[in-house]
Design a protein around this motif. Structure first.
Motif, PDB file in Angstrom:
ATOM      1  N   SER A 166      66.629   7.629   6.711  1.00 54.81           N
ATOM      2  CA  SER A 166      66.586   6.627   7.776  1.00 54.81           C
ATOM      3  C   SER A 166      67.690   5.600   7.565  1.00 54.81           C
ATOM      4  CB  SER A 166      65.224   5.942   7.813  1.00 54.81           C
ATOM      5  OG  SER A 166      64.970   5.301   6.587  1.00 54.81           O
ATOM      6  N   LEU A 167      68.089   5.010   8.661  1.00 56.81           N
ATOM      7  CA  LEU A 167      69.064   3.925   8.612  1.00 56.81           C
ATOM      8  C   LEU A 167      68.308   2.610   8.712  1.00 56.81           C
ATOM      9  CD1 LEU A 167      71.804   5.363  10.992  1.00 56.81           C
ATOM     10  CD2 LEU A 167      71.809   5.330   8.497  1.00 56.81           C
ATOM     11  N   ARG A 168      68.709   1.654   7.895  1.00 56.27           N
ATOM     12  CA  ARG A 168      68.032   0.353   7.875  1.00 56.27           C
ATOM     13  C   ARG A 168      68.942  -0.707   8.474  1.00 56.27           C
ATOM     14  NH1 ARG A 168      67.326   2.351   2.604  1.00 56.27           N
ATOM     15  NH2 ARG A 168      68.644   0.671   1.781  1.00 56.27           N
ATOM     16  N   TRP A 169      68.419  -1.906   8.602  1.00 52.16           N
ATOM     17  CA  TRP A 169      69.164  -2.995   9.229  1.00 52.16           C
ATOM     18  C   TRP A 169      70.480  -3.254   8.515  1.00 52.16           C
ATOM     19  CZ3 TRP A 169      70.939  -7.309   6.886  1.00 52.16           C
ATOM     20  CH2 TRP A 169      70.409  -7.625   5.633  1.00 52.16           C
ATOM     21  N   ASN A 170      70.492  -3.150   7.182  1.00 49.43           N
ATOM     22  CA  ASN A 170      71.720  -3.450   6.446  1.00 49.43           C
ATOM     23  C   ASN A 170      72.810  -2.408   6.708  1.00 49.43           C
ATOM     24  OD1 ASN A 170      69.873  -1.814   4.924  1.00 49.43           O
ATOM     25  ND2 ASN A 170      71.180  -2.060   3.136  1.00 49.43           N
ATOM     26  N   HIS A 171      72.407  -1.168   6.982  1.00 46.63           N
ATOM     27  CA  HIS A 171      73.395  -0.148   7.361  1.00 46.63           C
ATOM     28  C   HIS A 171      74.052  -0.527   8.692  1.00 46.63           C
ATOM     29  CE1 HIS A 171      70.591   2.571   4.899  1.00 46.63           C
ATOM     30  NE2 HIS A 171      71.631   2.250   4.142  1.00 46.63           N
TER      31      HIS A 171
END
Length: 116
Positions: free
Chosen positions: A94-99
């Protein structure tokens, strides 16, 4: 399509395709952790061969209208875009906010490269 657009669009299309190959060459083997390293290295080299057949012409064609720095910037933005889709769709990560924040900063940096 106007032939005057080909030098602008062809490199982007070729670099996009080359990034798909390269992403599989570099990261596709992660789903096959029990496969011996020498096999995945050889398989990656085989995949990367096709990547070069796309990337080298992309840069040759693109250099008629883009600087080397602009071509590299296009390459990096496409690399991150392809990788983001790959990591979610193929690796199940999954991609998170920081990505997304990091990608946004790279987009801003890319914009700076294209300023005249």
């Amino acid at each position: 399509m106007s032939s005057s657009l080909i030098p602008y669009l062809a490199p982007v299309a070729l670099l996009l395709a080359s990034n798909v190959f390269m992403t599989f060459a570099w990261y596709g083997h992660l789903k096959f952790g029990s496969t011996p390293l020498w096999i995945v290295v050889l398989a990656s080299w085989g995949i990367a061969f096709f990547e070069y057949w796309l990337a080298v012409p992309a840069n040759r064609i693109g250099h008629a209208v883009y600087s080397a720095a602009q071509l590299k910037t296009i390459q990096e933005v496409l690399t991150l875009s392809v990788f983001a889709v790959f990591s979610v769709a193929y690796l199940g990560e999954s991609l998170r906010w920081n990505h997304f924040a990091g990608f946004a900063l790279i987009v801003v940096a890319s914009w700076l490269i294209f300023l005249e």
